[in-house]
Design a protein around this motif. Structure first.
Motif, PDB file in Angstrom:
ATOM      1  N   VAL A  55     -24.014 121.906  95.266  1.00 55.02           N
ATOM      2  CA  VAL A  55     -24.614 123.066  94.419  1.00 55.02           C
ATOM      3  C   VAL A  55     -24.761 122.499  92.971  1.00 55.02           C
ATOM      4  N   ALA A  56     -23.562 121.715  92.564  1.00 48.79           N
ATOM      5  CA  ALA A  56     -23.872 121.124  90.780  1.00 48.79           C
ATOM      6  C   ALA A  56     -24.917 120.260  91.077  1.00 48.79           C
ATOM      7  N   ALA A  57     -25.145 119.330  91.969  1.00 43.53           N
ATOM      8  CA  ALA A  57     -25.988 118.257  91.830  1.00 43.53           C
ATOM      9  C   ALA A  57     -27.431 118.946  92.031  1.00 43.53           C
ATOM     10  N   ALA A  58     -27.692 120.061  92.741  1.00 46.90           N
ATOM     11  CA  ALA A  58     -29.110 120.477  93.075  1.00 46.90           C
ATOM     12  C   ALA A  58     -29.326 121.291  91.669  1.00 46.90           C
ATOM     13  N   TYR A  59     -28.597 122.159  91.131  1.00 47.83           N
ATOM     14  CA  TYR A  59     -28.751 122.543  89.742  1.00 47.83           C
ATOM     15  C   TYR A  59     -29.056 121.577  88.817  1.00 47.83           C
ATOM     16  N   GLY A  60     -28.241 120.516  88.878  1.00 47.20           N
ATOM     17  CA  GLY A  60     -28.293 119.306  87.814  1.00 47.20           C
ATOM     18  C   GLY A  60     -29.688 118.689  87.941  1.00 47.20           C
ATOM     19  N   ILE A  61     -30.279 118.328  88.979  1.00 47.50           N
ATOM     20  CA  ILE A  61     -31.345 117.468  89.058  1.00 47.50           C
ATOM     21  C   ILE A  61     -32.612 118.581  88.619  1.00 47.50           C
ATOM     22  N   TYR A  62     -32.253 119.862  88.908  1.00 52.23           N
ATOM     23  CA  TYR A  62     -33.385 120.733  88.387  1.00 52.23           C
ATOM     24  C   TYR A  62     -33.359 120.971  87.150  1.00 52.23           C
ATOM     25  N   VAL A  63     -32.308 121.046  86.316  1.00 55.45           N
ATOM     26  CA  VAL A  63     -32.157 121.068  84.979  1.00 55.45           C
ATOM     27  C   VAL A  63     -32.931 119.843  84.184  1.00 55.45           C
ATOM     28  N   LEU A  64     -32.415 118.634  84.941  1.00 51.85           N
ATOM     29  CA  LEU A  64     -33.251 117.447  84.330  1.00 51.85           C
ATOM     30  C   LEU A  64     -34.685 117.259  84.525  1.00 51.85           C
ATOM     31  N   ALA A  65     -35.096 117.993  85.807  1.00 51.63           N
ATOM     32  CA  ALA A  65     -36.662 117.944  85.923  1.00 51.63           C
ATOM     33  C   ALA A  65     -37.229 118.878  84.803  1.00 51.63           C
ATOM     34  N   LYS A  66     -36.418 119.951  84.577  1.00 52.81           N
ATOM     35  CA  LYS A  66     -37.282 120.839  83.663  1.00 52.81           C
ATOM     36  C   LYS A  66     -37.486 120.129  82.245  1.00 52.81           C
ATOM     37  N   ARG A  67     -36.666 119.272  81.689  1.00 55.41           N
ATOM     38  CA  ARG A  67     -36.742 118.415  80.542  1.00 55.41           C
ATOM     39  C   ARG A  67     -37.968 117.267  80.818  1.00 55.41           C
ATOM     40  N   MET A  68     -38.501 117.060  81.977  1.00 52.89           N
ATOM     41  CA  MET A  68     -39.338 115.879  82.007  1.00 52.89           C
ATOM     42  C   MET A  68     -40.888 116.268  81.549  1.00 52.89           C
ATOM     43  N   ASP A  69     -41.312 115.834  80.293  1.00 54.94           N
ATOM     44  CA  ASP A  69     -42.307 116.198  79.606  1.00 54.94           C
ATOM     45  C   ASP A  69     -43.607 115.621  80.083  1.00 54.94           C
ATOM     46  N   THR A  70     -44.156 115.761  81.166  1.00 50.54           N
ATOM     47  CA  THR A  70     -45.403 115.326  81.605  1.00 50.54           C
ATOM     48  C   THR A  70     -45.943 116.209  82.680  1.00 50.54           C
ATOM     49  N   GLU A  71     -47.244 116.051  82.654  1.00 54.83           N
ATOM     50  CA  GLU A  71     -48.093 116.902  83.687  1.00 54.83           C
ATOM     51  C   GLU A  71     -48.571 115.829  84.780  1.00 54.83           C
ATOM     52  N   ASP A  72     -48.329 114.584  84.547  1.00 56.22           N
ATOM     53  CA  ASP A  72     -48.853 113.467  85.546  1.00 56.22           C
ATOM     54  C   ASP A  72     -47.792 113.601  86.799  1.00 56.22           C
ATOM     55  N   TYR A  73     -48.382 113.777  88.133  1.00 56.04           N
ATOM     56  CA  TYR A  73     -47.302 114.080  89.207  1.00 56.04           C
ATOM     57  C   TYR A  73     -46.676 112.499  89.293  1.00 56.04           C
ATOM     58  N   ASP A  74     -47.192 111.486  89.200  1.00 52.03           N
ATOM     59  CA  ASP A  74     -46.585 110.263  89.711  1.00 52.03           C
ATOM     60  C   ASP A  74     -45.376 109.695  88.623  1.00 52.03           C
ATOM     61  N   ILE A  75     -45.684 110.155  87.414  1.00 56.46           N
ATOM     62  CA  ILE A  75     -44.958 109.934  86.412  1.00 56.46           C
ATOM     63  C   ILE A  75     -43.628 110.786  86.449  1.00 56.46           C
ATOM     64  N   PHE A  76     -43.923 112.193  86.528  1.00 50.33           N
ATOM     65  CA  PHE A  76     -42.834 112.930  87.153  1.00 50.33           C
ATOM     66  C   PHE A  76     -42.097 112.541  88.195  1.00 50.33           C
ATOM     67  N   TYR A  77     -42.670 112.171  89.171  1.00 55.47           N
ATOM     68  CA  TYR A  77     -42.180 111.778  90.693  1.00 55.47           C
ATOM     69  C   TYR A  77     -41.078 110.347  90.317  1.00 55.47           C
ATOM     70  N   ARG A  78     -41.882 109.472  89.596  1.00 46.77           N
ATOM     71  CA  ARG A  78     -40.829 108.314  89.330  1.00 46.77           C
ATOM     72  C   ARG A  78     -39.660 108.775  88.603  1.00 46.77           C
ATOM     73  N   GLU A  79     -39.818 109.469  87.514  1.00 49.42           N
ATOM     74  CA  GLU A  79     -38.685 109.844  86.689  1.00 49.42           C
ATOM     75  C   GLU A  79     -37.542 110.568  87.411  1.00 49.42           C
ATOM     76  N   PHE A  80     -38.212 111.678  88.294  1.00 50.07           N
ATOM     77  CA  PHE A  80     -37.220 112.498  89.155  1.00 50.07           C
ATOM     78  C   PHE A  80     -36.491 111.544  90.217  1.00 50.07           C
ATOM     79  N   VAL A  81     -37.045 110.625  90.654  1.00 53.76           N
ATOM     80  CA  VAL A  81     -36.308 109.592  91.710  1.00 53.76           C
ATOM     81  C   VAL A  81     -35.166 108.798  91.051  1.00 53.76           C
ATOM     82  N   ARG A  82     -35.611 108.577  89.718  1.00 55.43           N
ATOM     83  CA  ARG A  82     -34.601 107.847  88.970  1.00 55.43           C
ATOM     84  C   ARG A  82     -33.414 108.576  88.706  1.00 55.43           C
TER      85      ARG A  82
END
Length: 360
Positions: A55-82
């Motif tokens: 549960v903490a990991a799911a909320y954690g990756i969501y919190v981090l994803a919210k901060r990813m400041d881009t509208e480009d899916y590929d950039i967002f996806y790469r940072e999300f996976v990292r």
């Protein structure tokens, strides 16, 4: 126990947890905002227990994803996976960590044709769903586990697979809590669980706080209480179950299981299906985390209690052989030997119910 073990503070973009390293002396609530803080909280056991970690990991990756400041899916996806892979490196044994993070990644991939804002909303929904499912799963484990015992029974548990390890009820303690609600009046023996004392600091704390009749014992006293006839069943949680029923749980669980087998006391592993890894054939394939030597030689002591320079072996988990296990309690029923067949049947039931829910 009036506090949530893990919760999302969406407004302040944080994961909020009880710092379990401070229990039972102090109830401290901390907010995690950064990847480093979330990683540290999992590694340092500020949040622990396979379901709570998920549960903490799911909320954690969501919190981090919210901060990813881009509208480009590929950039967002790469940072999300990292970021996802970074969080996944915090603890290797608990399968719920990677299970939850992989589930969140599949959401990103499934919504690749949508805007990044829409993907973030989908991640929010999925993270909340993971916690809601955890509560339902634990309650159902409690219902199935309760069929294995009778009122007034003595129950022994090891480590902490209670509410502090999940969102509610716990896994191994779920039958205990439901039984308490229904007047079963169990007598619970909690192993202290060296070297991190999760049984003493956490299980004894939460059961006593909930009004359960609990007696704390040292790890090396389990044989005595079983020989005395005070224990009718052993309920423990686990961090990973292999396809053949071998179960990795907190170090010392296999000792309890071996002793219980000798005295004819059934051992039940309480495992959400998210903790069952059918891709790992046996327990030999489960990576066992090695913890720092200081946990054995110095932690909890005013002064160091072992000679300087002595070698220390400190595995966080051991694997209990499936032959020592009387049953694996899941949210879809109790699996019995041979586990290579019954666990597959449990997953078939899970998939069947998922189809029925979707069709309805």
């Amino acid at each position: 126990m009036d506090y949530d073990t893990v919760r999302l503070d969406d407004e302040n973009n944080a994961v909020v947890i009880i710092d379990q390293t401070k229990l039972p002396g102090k109830i401290e609530i901390i907010s995690l905002h950064t990847a480093q803080e979330i990683w540290n909280a999992i590694y340092l056991l500020q949040v622990r227990g396979a379901p709570a970690i998920g549960v903490a990991a799911a909320y954690g990756i969501y919190v981090l994803a919210k901060r990813m400041d881009t509208e480009d899916y590929d950039i967002f996806y790469r940072e999300f996976v990292r970021q996802k892979e970074y969080l996944d490196s915090s603890r290797p044994t608990a399968v719920n960590l990677s299970w939850a993070l992989n589930r969140m990644q599949r959401v990103v991939e499934a919504h690749s044709g949508e805007t990044v804002a829409q993907i973030k909303e989908a991640l929010h929904r999925e993270s909340v769903a993971i916690q809601e499912e955890d509560i339902w799963v634990c309650r159902m484990i409690g219902e199935h586990g309760l069929t294995l015992v009778k009122p007034g029974d003595g129950i022994l548990t090891h480590c902490n697979a209670g509410q502090l390890a999940t969102s509610k009820y716990g896994t191994a303690t779920a039958p205990i809590y439901l039984g308490e609600e229904r007047g079963y009046h169990f007598h619970v023996f909690a192993d202290e669980t060296r070297p991190l004392l999760q049984g003493a600091r956490l299980t004894a704390f939460e059961l006593q706080s909930s009004g359960v009749d609990v007696t704390l014992i040292c790890d090396n006293m389990s044989a005595t209480v079983m020989k005395n006839g005070w224990v009718n069943a052993v309920f423990v949680g686990c961090d990973r179950v292999a396809a053949n029923g071998d179960a990795a749980n907190k170090i010392g669980t296999s000792v309890v299981a071996a002793v219980a087998k000798y005295y004819g006391v059934p051992v039940y592993i309480c495992a959400p299906t998210s903790t069952i890894d059918l891709n790992t054939p046996t327990g030999a394939g489960i990576t066992i985390e090695q913890r720092p030597a200081e946990e054995v030689t110095e932690m909890w002591y005013k002064e160091r209690m072992a000679p300087e320079g002595v070698k220390v072996f400190n595995p966080a988990f051991d694997v209990t052989d499936h032959e020592l296990i009387a049953g694996i309690v899941t949210e879809y029923g109790v699996a019995r030997a041979p586990y290579t067949e019954s666990l597959v049947a449990i997953f078939a039931e899970k998939e069947k119910r998922a189809r029925e829910k979707k069709e309805a």
